[in-house]
Design an enzyme around this catalytic site. Sequence first.
Site, PDB file in Angstrom:
ATOM      1  N   SER A   1      15.467 -13.461  38.803  1.00 49.09           N
ATOM      2  CA  SER A   1      15.340 -13.066  37.405  1.00 49.09           C
ATOM      3  C   SER A   1      16.145 -11.801  37.155  1.00 49.09           C
ATOM      4  O   SER A   1      16.315 -10.969  38.048  1.00 49.09           O
ATOM      5  CB  SER A   1      13.857 -12.813  37.072  1.00 49.09           C
ATOM      6  OG  SER A   1      13.684 -12.561  35.695  1.00 49.09           O
ATOM      7  N   ASP A   2      16.661 -11.687  35.939  1.00 45.97           N
ATOM      8  CA  ASP A   2      17.371 -10.475  35.562  1.00 45.97           C
ATOM      9  C   ASP A   2      17.058 -10.151  34.105  1.00 45.97           C
ATOM     10  O   ASP A   2      16.934 -11.062  33.274  1.00 45.97           O
ATOM     11  CB  ASP A   2      18.885 -10.634  35.747  1.00 45.97           C
ATOM     12  CG  ASP A   2      19.588  -9.289  35.690  1.00 45.97           C
ATOM     13  OD1 ASP A   2      19.447  -8.515  36.651  1.00 45.97           O
ATOM     14  OD2 ASP A   2      20.250  -9.002  34.680  1.00 45.97           O
ATOM     15  N   THR A   3      16.908  -8.871  33.821  1.00 46.36           N
ATOM     16  CA  THR A   3      16.571  -8.414  32.471  1.00 46.36           C
ATOM     17  C   THR A   3      17.595  -7.398  32.008  1.00 46.36           C
ATOM     18  O   THR A   3      17.944  -6.479  32.753  1.00 46.36           O
ATOM     19  CB  THR A   3      15.166  -7.759  32.453  1.00 46.36           C
ATOM     20  OG1 THR A   3      14.204  -8.723  32.900  1.00 46.36           O
ATOM     21  CG2 THR A   3      14.787  -7.289  31.056  1.00 46.36           C
TER      22      THR A   3
ATOM     23  N   ALA B   1      16.685 -13.681  31.929  1.00 47.38           N
ATOM     24  CA  ALA B   1      16.989 -15.018  32.433  1.00 47.38           C
ATOM     25  C   ALA B   1      16.208 -15.210  33.720  1.00 47.38           C
ATOM     26  O   ALA B   1      16.071 -14.296  34.521  1.00 47.38           O
ATOM     27  CB  ALA B   1      18.484 -15.178  32.695  1.00 47.38           C
TER      28      ALA B   1
ATOM     29  N   LYS C   1      21.123 -14.160  41.952  1.00 46.14           N
ATOM     30  CA  LYS C   1      20.011 -13.587  42.727  1.00 46.14           C
ATOM     31  C   LYS C   1      19.222 -14.692  43.428  1.00 46.14           C
ATOM     32  O   LYS C   1      18.873 -14.569  44.605  1.00 46.14           O
ATOM     33  CB  LYS C   1      19.080 -12.785  41.815  1.00 46.14           C
ATOM     34  CG  LYS C   1      19.637 -11.436  41.384  1.00 46.14           C
ATOM     35  CD  LYS C   1      18.656 -10.714  40.474  1.00 46.14           C
ATOM     36  CE  LYS C   1      19.192  -9.370  40.016  1.00 46.14           C
ATOM     37  NZ  LYS C   1      18.227  -8.667  39.120  1.00 46.14           N
TER      38      LYS C   1
END
Length: 198
Positions: free
Chosen positions: A75-77, A112, A56
């Site tokens: 960011s990724d969740t 992250a 991303k």
Amino acid sequence: MNLVLASTSPRRKELLANIGLGRTDFSFTQVAPDIDETPRNAETPRDYVQRLAAEKAQAGLALCLDMSQPAVLGSDTIVVLENTILGKPLDENDAKRALRALSGKTHTVMTAVALTYGEVANPTTLVRLVETQVRFCLLTDADIDAYVASKEPMDKAGSYGIQGLGGCFVESIEGSYSCVVGLPLVETRALLIEVGLG
């Protein structure tokens, strides 16, 4: 460097703004990168979420070619229950399935965060992974039906938002609250400080 958030999430925007502690010299712009979020064969949840955050950020950097010295934050969740990733629900039935699976159990939320800067062809990317343990109380079918009817779960990893109505199902958390919302504040701030943006 100019800070860019590679996300249109209002939650991440609000959290990133908080890192500025009200300073007038802290600002950022937003871009909306589009990446393939399909997990790879035999990819662990930890590897998956870190790869997506980095991709991303890198895709966001490619959208900033007209900007001077961009530093792009991605960011990724994900929500992980018994080593299975519970993504955003496909529909209401999928959301109900996820909530039934989480009922009365402890799951892991992994976020992250990646910061990418430099040349688009060969950028520098720094990645941090944060994990928080979240325990749900027991949910009745009526609880689940009412929550899904609110539409809140429909764009959330794991089909719930801790900062909204879903917070009433969270019995306890161990770790970073902002990780569960979608942007771990301490780690993100540390990344920004590391590159001179803090």
